[in-house]
Design a protein around this motif. Structure first.
Motif, short mmCIF file in Angstrom:
data_model
loop_
_atom_site.label_atom_id
_atom_site.label_comp_id
_atom_site.label_asym_id
_atom_site.label_seq_id
_atom_site.Cartn_x
_atom_site.Cartn_y
_atom_site.Cartn_z
N ASP B 153 16.68 34.60 -4.53
CA ASP B 153 15.75 33.29 -4.86
C ASP B 153 16.33 32.56 -5.92
OD1 ASP B 153 13.41 31.99 -4.14
OD2 ASP B 153 12.25 33.09 -5.91
N TRP B 160 11.52 30.10 2.00
CA TRP B 160 9.99 30.78 1.98
C TRP B 160 9.40 30.23 3.06
CZ3 TRP B 160 9.55 35.28 0.16
CH2 TRP B 160 10.31 35.48 -1.04
N GLN B 167 6.42 36.00 1.86
CA GLN B 167 6.07 35.28 0.57
C GLN B 167 4.87 35.95 -0.06
OE1 GLN B 167 5.58 31.11 1.29
NE2 GLN B 167 6.20 30.81 -1.03
N TYR B 196 11.26 29.59 -9.05
CA TYR B 196 11.87 30.81 -9.24
C TYR B 196 10.94 31.88 -9.81
CZ TYR B 196 14.59 34.78 -10.91
OH TYR B 196 15.20 35.86 -11.14
#
Lengths: 201, 201
Positions: B153, B160, B167, B196
């Motif tokens: 990520d 996602w 998720q 993030y």
């Protein structure tokens, strides 16, 4: 499992197990199929399960700190030794022949054999200081190391004459009833050297 | 260790440890250095040691069969997922930049991203059937999966929007205090995407 005197049978037919792995993935072997139909995957998860459910004799013996040393060395042989040495050699010398994937890559074999020397020295270093590799009792560290080494010995890649202490340890492993049966296994079309299954080599 | 509320400090200075590894080998990280000077190597050996010595809260919870599922999935993420996905992507996108090893190999990245989709589906499959990946309680399976995914990520490689269930599970992991600190880590010279470290993404 033989060291724990458990009865089992070996099969190359993997059980159906939807959701056990992501789709499109080959199952990771080994898988332990219990009598009640439950499945356990991953070699280390299987070993920990057997330790918890059949504790005698222990194969991860001792208190927490001794057990950590067993697990550290077991991982070392199953990860680092496999990645550097036994994985490439088995692929080049056995998988390529059995699955007709072409000629072995001698550069890969040479790199793996060079790494092998350091690892055989390390095993000798441990075996000189301890009765077994991780301590005073036989453990999964010995079984893991010996299983990788027996594959390399099968294709004639262990220069025993240069590694006397390592050889003494390996003779002790080879003489165990649990290990004798493994030494009778053969890969079709590939003959091991004469000393392979002998205790006196 | 944060989940077990243990105090520790992190260091990139590895302790001297003659005989811990074969000569000529880089030490395998992480290494746990105890206050008494004893060392434990190998991530899984460290986790098992902490489980045995600081059992509350458990991170390999349940009876033998539930624990086997935790260990199986933890190994799956640390071995198979790492080999197929996070290992190649981190090497191509981060190591090559940090250690000036040349341009990323886009064919390797594409192969890893293709495998990533199957794994994210698998995580969603598990998270739909269980509260946490290995069962009803948080375990090392969640921590292992999330640590690999957070690296991917960081370099913006998790799509996602295609993996809603995965998720939802990852939002729950991100919101834990033990994980918040990790999300503050930065690789010099590489900025993570805005989402993030956000819980709401």
């Amino acid at each position: 499992m033989s060291e724990k005197r458990l009865e089992f049978s070996l099969s190359t037919d993997l059980p159906e197990a939807t959701g056990f792995h992501p789709p499109n993935r080959r199952p990771t072997v080994p898988v332990l199929a219990n009598e009640d139909g439950s499945l356990i995957g991953d070699a280390s998860a299987i070993v920990e399960f057997l330790e918890a459910t059949v504790p005698d004799p222990p194969l991860i013996p001792g208190e927490a700190m001794e057990q950590a040393e067993v697990r550290r060395l077991t991982s070392w042989f199953n990860s680092t030794f496999h990645r550097e040495v036994s994985g490439p050699i088995i692929f080049e010398r056995i998988d390529k022949r059995v699955f007709r994937l072409g000629e072995p890559d001698m550069a890969h074999i040479r790199a793996a054999l060079e790494a092998l020397g350091d690892h055989l020295d390390f095993i000798g270093f441990l075996a000189e200081r301890r009765r077994w590799l991780a301590g005073e009792e036989l453990s999964t560290a010995d079984l893991a190391a010996a299983s990788h080494i027996s594959c390399l010995d099968y294709v004639g890649d262990i220069p025993w004459h240069r590694f006397g202490r390592t050889q003494e340890w390996y003779v002790r492993i080879k003489s165990r009833p649990s290990f004798r049966a493994l030494l009778a296994d053969h890969v079709p079309g590939i003959q091991p050297p004469r000393h392979y299954a002998n205790l006196d080599f």
